[in-house]
Structure formats: structure tokens, C-alpha cells
Design an enzyme around this catalytic site. Structure first.
Site, PDB file in Angstrom:
ATOM      1  N   LYS A 181       0.834  -1.201   0.000  1.00  0.00           N
ATOM      2  CA  LYS A 181       0.000   0.000   0.000  1.00  0.00           C
ATOM      3  C   LYS A 181       0.879   1.265   0.000  1.00  0.00           C
ATOM      4  CE  LYS A 181      -1.184  -1.339   3.995  1.00  0.00           C
ATOM      5  NZ  LYS A 181      -0.341  -2.544   3.966  1.00  0.00           N
TER       6      LYS A 181
ATOM      7  N   TYR B  95      -4.241   3.078   6.571  1.00  0.00           N
ATOM      8  CA  TYR B  95      -4.897   2.087   7.422  1.00  0.00           C
ATOM      9  C   TYR B  95      -6.181   2.657   8.014  1.00  0.00           C
ATOM     10  CZ  TYR B  95      -0.677  -0.822   7.429  1.00  0.00           C
ATOM     11  OH  TYR B  95       0.378  -1.609   7.062  1.00  0.00           O
TER      12      TYR B  95
END
Length: 353
Positions: free
Chosen positions: A97, A180
Site C-alpha cells: 500500500k 490504514y
């Protein structure tokens, strides 16, 4: 066994991914790709990995039959280039990510994966963790009523030599750890945000932050007048927690996002509270086992390229808001789905140095 090449040998590859491959039970690493060959050879010898290649020889590697998939853990700005080259050769890709640094690149990755019949997975390890999924299941079941507010704090003190402090790699706390919080909020509300507002700051006296901000605070508005807020920082005492406030109760999770220790969830409501201490499982082994199973069965992963694209849209909007100081509206998007029990893999961690 699904055969992987690991591309990039930074901390996450060495300390989290490589030790988790054997416990996954269905995967093996057969190649390492690095800009530092001698370091890579030492790591290869430790794990019994067959081949080490430089970045210059990556094209040759992905065109041969030594590997089935690649795990990409290079700086953010390089994700798309390495992913597309592998996908074009029919190799499956798990990419860290954020999936890419632009919508154009992320959409290109998704299109190539579809055209070449290869699987593209964004490395959302928490989608395969029992604690994270149990929290979402509790919210969906009405344990706290209707969720109205999500709040998270995710901070630590960054090392000075971390490549995530470099703007050329789209570095900064938002991209590294704020993602996140974004991902969690989307799945808590089972919706996509429609507006963002962000403020960032930078300590000009700290030599670590000459080029990127050290902290950012973000507010997300979701349909139904629901709100999420998070604070993430590379310059604060470590904190890792989130809270979901509902119409009938509150859910707290700590730690909320890291993988080094087990999670604990507390749900409070008018009739009392309940704490659940989850067993400690290896998040990386879980996601590796899951992706390899998807490859073996030809099943599209829940955390596919579209999931990475959904978070990237929000990241880019937050960047715009933080730059000009005003709210930024997002085009309405259809929420697809989130992690569920079928994506959980419970594999005990193996001690490693």
C-alpha cells in the site's frame, strides 16, 4: 506451492514477509530482486532461495518460469512500473500500500491484470486478521447500534533514513499509516466517503522533515452524516488505536493496525462491557496463504486492485485538502464489499530475528 519473487528488500520484506512464507503452508520464495546484490545473496542463503537478480534483470525474471507471483515492496513511486511488467507476463502481483501514486497508474494496473488474466492484490494484511474481521462483524450485527463516528490515532517516531520521508516516493505519514485509518473507516461504515478536510504540519527544526510533513489530521464525511477522524504522525510517541461510536454502544480496538502484538477489543453499551482478547496470528502468513489460495483456485481476492484504488481516491483528495485548506468533495462511489470471515487465515507466528 505458489512461487514468489520478493521485489525490494527493505524492513517489511525482511522482517515480516519472508519469515511468513514458510508458515503459510502453500507458498515459497524462489527469487529475490534488489538493488543491493550482496545483501540479497546473504538473505537468499538464509532462506534457501534459488535466485537473486538486480532490478535491471527484473524483466527477464518475470518472463521466465521460475516464479508464479511477485510481492512488491519498493517505494510507492515504483509500485506501478514493477507491477505492470509482471502482470504483462501473466504473473500474479501482491503490491504494498498504497497501490500506486496516481489514479492513472492504479487503473492501468487493474486493466493489465484483467487483460492478461493475472490476479492483482493490494497488501491489506488486516483483511485476513481475525480481530479486524470480528470487529467489523460486531458492528454489522448491531452490537453498538448504528455506527456514527470512527476515530483513530496511529503514530510513531520515524527513523531519519526511512525512504517514506522522501517526496519523490510520495512519502509521508498519510500514505504510510493514514491509509490504514481510511481503509478501516470505509469498512466500518460500509460506504465510501463523500468529502474530506485535512490539516498537516511540519516541524521545521526537525531534520527528518525537511521535505515532508510530520503529522496530519483528517476528517471524512460519509453518507448518512457519519464522520470519521484520524491523526497520524511520524513524530509522536507510538499510539495505535481506533474507536467506533454507535447509537447504542462503543467499540474500542487496541492495537488497531500493527501486527507485532495481539489485538484486544472492548464493546461497551448500556448493559455493561465485554472484552475480547484475540490470539496472536501472523498477519503476513495469513495474507500470503490467502493470495496463494486465490491463485491456485483462480479466485479474485477481496483486497484486489479496485480496493487499492478506492483508498487511493481518498488519499489524493486528502492531499488536495491539506494543500489548499478547504474541504474537497469526492465523486460518489459504490461501496463493493469488505473483508469477511472467508478471508481470515489464522496462522501462528514463527519467531525470527
Amino acid at each position: 506451492m505458489i512461487r514468489y519473487a520478493v521485489v525490494g528488500l527493505g524492513w517489511i520484506s525482511r522482517q515480516a514477509f519472508l519469515p511468513a512464507v514458510l508458515p503459510s503452508g502453500n507458498s515459497v520464495v524462489t527469487a529475490l530482486v534488489s538493488g543491493t546484490i550482496e545483501k540479497a545473496k546473504t538473505i537468499a542463503a538464509e532462506y534457501g532461495i534459488e535466485r537473486v537478480v538486480s532490478y535491471a534483470d527484473y524483466d527477464e525474471l518475470v518472463s521466465c518460469d521460475l516464479i508464479d507471483a511477485v510481492y512488491i515492496a519498493v517505494p510507492n513511486s515504483l509500485h506501478a512500473a514493477f507491477a505492470i511488467k509482471a502482470l504483462e507476463q501473466g504473473k500474479h502481483v501482491m503490491v504494498e500500500k498504497p497501490i500506486a501514486t496516481s489514479l492513472v497508474d492504479a487503473q492501468a494496473m487493474i486493466a493489465v491484470a484483467q487483460r492478461c488474466d493475472a490476479l492483482l492484490m493490494t497488501s491489506y494484511r488486516l483483511h485476513h486478521d481475525v480481530g479486524t474481521v470480528e470487529a467489523l462483524q460486531s458492528i454489522r450485527s448491531g452490537a453498538i447500534g448504528e455506527p456514527r463516528f470512527f476515530g483513530a490515532t496511529f503514530t510513531f517516531q520515524s527513523d531519519a533514513d526511512n525512504h517514506r520521508l522522501k517526496p519523490e516516493h510520495w512519502g509521508g505519514p498519510l500514505q504510510d499509516i493514514g491509509i490504514y485509518c481510511i481503509n478501516a473507516a470505509r469498512h466500518v461504515f460500509s460506504a465510501e466517503p463523500v468529502e474530506v478536510l485535512a490539516v498537516r504540519c511540519r516541524n521545521e527544526n526537525d531534520p527528518r522533515f525537511l521535505e515532508v510533513s510530520d503529522s496530519i489530521a483528517v476528517t471524512l464525511r460519509f453518507p448518512g452524516q457519519r464522520l470519521a477522524q484520524f491523526f497520524c504522525s511520524f513524530a509522536a510517541y507510538p499510539s495505535d488505536t481506533y474507536q467506533v461510536v454507535g447509537t447504542e454502544g462503543v467499540l474500542n480496538m487496541q492495537p488497531g493496525f500493527r501486527f507485532e502484538r495481539p489485538m484486544a477489543m472492548t464493546i461497551e453499551h448500556s448493559t455493561g462491557s465485554k472484552r475480547t482478547d484475540f490470539a496472536h496470528y501472523d498477519h503476513f502468513a495469513g495474507q500470503i496463504a490467502y493470495f496463494s489460495n486465490c491463485i491456485a483456485n483462480g479466485t479474485r481476492p477481496v483486497d484486489d486492485g479496485e480496493e487499492g484504488l478506492a483508498d487511493l481516491r481518498v488519499l489524493l483528495a486528502i492531499e488536495r485538502s491539506a494543500s489548499n485548506g478547504v474541504p474537497v468533495s469526492l465523486e460518489p462511489q459504490v461501496y463493493r464489499h469488505g473483508p469477511d470471515t472467508f478471508s481470515v487465515r489464522m496462522i501462528e507466528p514463527v519467531p525470527h530475528v
